[in-house]
Write a protein that holds these residues in place. Structure first.
Motif, mmCIF file in Angstrom:
data_model
loop_
_atom_site.group_PDB
_atom_site.id
_atom_site.type_symbol
_atom_site.label_atom_id
_atom_site.label_comp_id
_atom_site.label_asym_id
_atom_site.label_seq_id
_atom_site.Cartn_x
_atom_site.Cartn_y
_atom_site.Cartn_z
ATOM 1 N N PHE A 658 0.779 -1.200 0.090
ATOM 2 C CA PHE A 658 0.098 -0.149 0.218
ATOM 3 C C PHE A 658 0.861 1.357 -0.108
ATOM 4 O O PHE A 658 0.738 2.401 -0.804
ATOM 5 C CB PHE A 658 -0.785 0.004 1.379
ATOM 6 N N VAL A 659 1.749 1.322 0.976
ATOM 7 C CA VAL A 659 2.716 2.435 1.082
ATOM 8 C C VAL A 659 3.475 2.707 -0.142
ATOM 9 O O VAL A 659 3.577 3.922 -0.886
ATOM 10 C CB VAL A 659 3.559 2.225 2.274
ATOM 11 N N SER A 660 4.224 1.665 -0.582
ATOM 12 C CA SER A 660 4.812 1.814 -1.938
ATOM 13 C C SER A 660 4.072 2.315 -3.202
ATOM 14 O O SER A 660 4.486 2.987 -3.967
ATOM 15 C CB SER A 660 5.623 0.667 -1.970
ATOM 16 N N ASP A 661 2.931 1.818 -3.302
ATOM 17 C CA ASP A 661 2.128 2.159 -4.446
ATOM 18 C C ASP A 661 1.340 3.531 -4.057
ATOM 19 O O ASP A 661 0.522 4.003 -5.179
ATOM 20 C CB ASP A 661 1.121 1.063 -4.617
ATOM 21 N N GLY A 662 1.381 4.112 -3.032
ATOM 22 C CA GLY A 662 0.695 5.347 -2.631
ATOM 23 C C GLY A 662 -0.876 5.022 -2.574
ATOM 24 O O GLY A 662 -1.425 6.026 -2.681
ATOM 25 N N ILE A 663 -1.161 3.976 -2.010
ATOM 26 C CA ILE A 663 -2.454 3.702 -1.770
ATOM 27 C C ILE A 663 -3.003 3.894 -0.150
ATOM 28 O O ILE A 663 -2.152 3.595 0.412
ATOM 29 C CB ILE A 663 -2.966 2.202 -2.043
ATOM 30 N N PRO A 664 -3.618 4.902 0.053
ATOM 31 C CA PRO A 664 -4.169 5.134 1.426
ATOM 32 C C PRO A 664 -4.575 3.977 2.153
ATOM 33 O O PRO A 664 -5.383 3.155 1.513
ATOM 34 C CB PRO A 664 -5.195 6.098 1.270
ATOM 35 N N LEU A 665 -4.178 3.725 3.401
ATOM 36 C CA LEU A 665 -4.375 2.527 3.969
ATOM 37 C C LEU A 665 -5.886 2.502 4.724
ATOM 38 O O LEU A 665 -6.466 1.292 4.909
ATOM 39 C CB LEU A 665 -3.338 2.393 5.357
ATOM 40 N N THR A 666 -6.312 3.753 4.416
ATOM 41 C CA THR A 666 -7.899 3.703 4.726
ATOM 42 C C THR A 666 -8.846 3.756 3.411
ATOM 43 O O THR A 666 -9.938 4.151 3.323
ATOM 44 C CB THR A 666 -8.173 5.249 5.064
ATOM 45 N N LEU A 667 -8.214 3.063 2.464
ATOM 46 C CA LEU A 667 -9.047 2.892 1.085
ATOM 47 C C LEU A 667 -10.257 2.304 1.410
ATOM 48 O O LEU A 667 -10.389 1.302 2.070
ATOM 49 C CB LEU A 667 -7.843 2.090 0.132
ATOM 50 N N THR A 668 -11.535 2.541 0.953
ATOM 51 C CA THR A 668 -12.679 2.025 1.139
ATOM 52 C C THR A 668 -13.445 1.333 -0.121
ATOM 53 O O THR A 668 -12.735 1.535 -1.334
ATOM 54 C CB THR A 668 -13.694 3.220 1.493
#
Length: 779
Positions: A658-668
């Motif tokens: 998630f972090v490396s792809d820039g995806i928020p950990l709070t993705l809904t």
């Protein structure tokens, strides 16, 4: 015949256009469309009803059926190219393989032989009229509109669009019944060798040719949830039903919502699969029913002992292997040729040949067209007993359980489907090593007639179990199924006395069936926060769309403990990963896969990652803290092994990605899941989600999954009352596959918001719709 111009389903004006009556008119039907374009078709006979239905369906979805007809006729290679993928939404294959398979089916003459038989083995006169009318209605719409003027750009002006025939509809019904047997095994049946073009020496690829056994493995068919609630489970004391089939969101296996009425004869409303003129899941004024995919086997393999010279042995005698040369026209004007092989059991597979053996497929639905008549009869039933009598008379359900209830509040479950007659004793005596250990089907010794399928006196065809042997349960409280085996239909009355060919007993119930049974138990006790115990129509709707994620519920405490003990962890690549923000996200999430469920996607990626090896060749890991116990099937397995390095590494890996792809950990779910640009709530089968959804692909670096392609499709909640049914429905992908139609995603938007459509069933309800549009069609 002179006809007035017809208004299509896409017209926004409320109008009535009636064709000029003529003595030559064979079919007459009235199509009334209510909110969301839902058609209510009325006619005086079955032919007229089919005509109106075929016309209405063509208005909304002609392109889908037109493409599928090309598939059923084995003409995709000539039309679209041999290497392109077919339009099979369940398991697509290349067009050439698809064409070889379907041309082989057509050349076998199976449909002609079935149509020549009297009912119940062959279709009834009413069904034949319904099919003929459906074809005529579809063709009438196409004739009036013209290919160049079709509203759907997907097939507008295409040379491959043309009239259909009754044979096309019979072929579609047969293929539907084969969906859990022959149809997904096209590659194994048609063979994978490169075919020779006409004029070149034929490459026979005989039965002795070696192949890949894994090609014979069939994918899992679609799933479903179904509840039939009896008088002791409902506040009103009448029957209620929840239907939640999980079928594809694209292609020919979509549901079309329709009401079909012949006054005094038939009045049924519900979901009808594309290209079929009957309602598969629905209700009338007094009975409601649904289906879920059964655990029972639909086919067996027979191992053939080869005798050389193109023969195999049965009881010491040589029987010749049949040969069928299939020719497929190609785009370049040449013809590809492939040889198929047959045996007394069925087609000889291209896979698994060698060491003196070959394998033949015996499909219990190879010649089954009885299901359509069965659904027609079920739609006319007055109570549960009448519905069961209809099933006993036809025995045509191909691969589904049936759950039903009636006004009196009798709830019933049955695996009334066609199942190979293989007793446990025969299986033990006849089973031989499988060419593919992953196959969930018996492999029997084909060298002895003692291993042929058995026969019951009450079976309408030889080789299947009769009604007396079927797993059945009738209750006053409830019966439920979410594709689990019959034994946990109701935990208060476990079913165990059935042959293993029907499915396992005393085995892991799996998360989705477990959450289903827990949802019912909480509603009956009033522990779900929805008010007093017992179901009402409103609490049935709310329960069905609760979006609970059972695996998170079971592991929440253990995840919290892991987070307290490990603020960071090492990923598979050896790097240290900070887990604190991910842990805060999961701690704040309520465990429901709603549109705004921050943490739902993070959990999915973590939990499903547990099921995938972190490195090539790494063995499957067991992460449950408490393993399955058959004495406690609804509470085990449970928990997460807090100190297992594999579990911690799995969490680190997903956070790192998630972090490396820039995806928020709070993705809904609302951010990650779409269909037709509409945000879709829900979660997956593996997570233990009830009204589940699925995308064919993994989460992308952009934080999006591919569009949803399978899941809850036609949801229906029915309360049967003496004054008539109260029904709420939602067709998750909407009525029309035409992207330019106003009914392409209108119900999808409702589904996204957790809303339902109030069904209009009675004359008064239909006439009260201010948006009512009426069309009378004749032809």
């Amino acid at each position: 015949m002179k006809l007035l111009s017809m208004v299509t389903a896409l017209s926004l004006a409320a109008t009535s256009l009636v064709n000029a009556p003529t003595a030559a008119a064979r079919y007459t039907a009235e199509i009334r469309r209510t909110e969301y374009g839902i058609p209510h078709v009325t006619a005086k006979d079955h032919g007229g009803l089919g005509f109106g239905y075929g016309y209405a369906f063509a208005q909304d979805n002609l392109c889908v059926l037109a493409s599928w007809v090309i598939t059923l006729r084995g003409e995709r290679s000539r039309t679209f190219g041999p290497k392109e993928q077919s339009d099979d939404a369940v398991r697509p294959v290349d067009n050439l393989t698809s064409d070889v398979y379907y041309r082989g089916v057509a050349a076998s003459g199976v449909i002609r032989r079935v149509l020549a038989q009297p009912p119940p083995l062959g279709p009834s006169a009413e069904l034949r009229e319904l099919v003929a009318g459906y074809v005529a209605g579809y063709n009438r719409y196409l004739e009036e509109t013209g290919v160049a003027n079709l509203p759907d750009p997907a097939c507008r002006g295409k040379s491959w669009v043309g009239p259909i025939t009754a044979d096309d509809i019979w072929a579609n019904l047969l293929d539907l019944n084969r969906m859990a047997g022959s149809s997904p095994l096209k590659e194994a049946i048609a063979g994978g060798e490169e075919p020779e073009k006409t004029g070149a020496p034929e490459k026979t690829g005989g039965p002795e040719k070696a192949g890949k056994p894994e090609e014979a493995a069939a994918p899992a068919p679609p799933g479903s949830n179904g509840w039939a609630l009896g008088r002791r489970a409902t506040r009103s004391g009448h029957g209620m039903l929840l239907a939640d089939p999980h079928f594809p969101w694209t292609g020919i296996r979509r549901f079309y919502q329709v009401q079909l009425t012949i006054p005094g004869v038939l009045d049924v409303s519900g979901g009808s699969l594309y290209g079929t003129p009957v309602v598969q899941i629905g209700h009338n004024a007094r009975v409601a029913w649904t289906h879920t995919v059964s655990h029972a086997q639909r086919y067996t393999l027979y191992r053939l002992k080869l005798a050389g010279d193109g023969a195999y042995l049965v009881d010491g005698r040589a029987e010749p292997i049949g040969r069928q040369v299939v020719e497929v026209p190609l785009q370049d004007g040449t013809v590809a040729r492939r040889t198929l092989y047959t045996s007394r059991y069925g087609p000889v597979l291209a896979a698994g040949r060698g060491d003196g053996y070959a394998y033949a497929l015996a499909d219990v639905n190879a010649a089954n067209l009885r299901s359509a008549d069965e659904w027609l009869a079920m739609g006319k039933a007055r109570d549960v007993a009448g519905l069961r009598a209809a099933q006993d008379a036809h025995q045509g359900m191909a691969f589904v359980y049936t759950l039903a209830t009636d006004v009196s509040g009798s709830a019933t479950f049955a695996d009334a489907s066609a199942v190979p007659h293989v007793t446990d004793a025969q299986a033990e005596r006849c089973t031989v090593p499988s060419p593919d250990p992953s196959l969930e089907a018996y492999v029997l010794d084909g060298s002895t007639s003692a291993c042929l399928w058995g026969r019951d006196r009450d079976a309408v065809v030889p080789g299947i179990f009769g009604p007396a042997a079927q797993p059945r349960l009738t209750r006053a409280d409830y019966v439920a199924n979410s594709n689990n085996s019959p034994w946990m239909t109701n935990p208060a009355a476990p079913l165990t006395s059935y042959a293993k060919v029907w499915g396992p007993s005393r085995t892991d119930v799996e998360p989705r069936p477990r959450v289903s049974l827990d949802m019912i138990a909480r509603r009956l006790s009033g522990a779900d926060g929805l008010g007093a115990p017992g179901f009402t129509l409103e609490t049935l709707q709310a329960t069905a769309q609760g979006k609970r994620n059972l695996t998170f519920e079971m592991m929440r405490a253990d995840v919290a403990a892991i987070c307290r003990a490990h603020p960071s962890a090492t990923a598979s690549d050896g790097r240290r990963v900070d887990l604190r923000q991910a842990c805060r996200t999961l701690a704040a999430w309520d465990g429901r896969a709603t549109l705004d469920g921050a943490g739902a996607i993070l959990w999915r990626e973590f939990y499903t990652g547990l099921e995938r090896p972190h490195k090539p060749g790494e063995p499957f890991q067991q992460w449950w803290k408490v393993p399955f116990d058959p004495e406690h099937p609804l509470t085990t397995p449970r928990g997460l092994k807090r100190d297992d390095p594999y579990v911690l590494r799995s969490l680190a890996d997903v956070v790192q990605r998630f972090v490396s792809d820039g995806i928020p950990l709070t993705l809904t779910p609302g951010q990650a899941q779409r269909y037709a640009s509409v945000a879709i709530p829900g979660c997956t089968e593996a997570e233990g989600c009830f009204d589940r959804i699925r995308s064919r692909g993994r989460l992308g670096a952009d934080g999006r999954y591919p569009d949803v392609d399978t899941g809850s499709s036609f949801m229906m909640a029915v309360e049967l009352t003496p004054s008539g049914p109260r029904t709420r429905t939602i067709l998750t992908y909407s009525l029309s596959a035409n992207a330019s139609s106003p009914h392409h995603a209108d119900q999808t938007a409702l589904f996204s918001r957790g809303q339902w459509v109030t069904e209009r069933f009675t004359e008064a309800e239909i006439r009260a719709d201010p948006r009512l549009r009426v069309t009378t069609v004749r032809g």
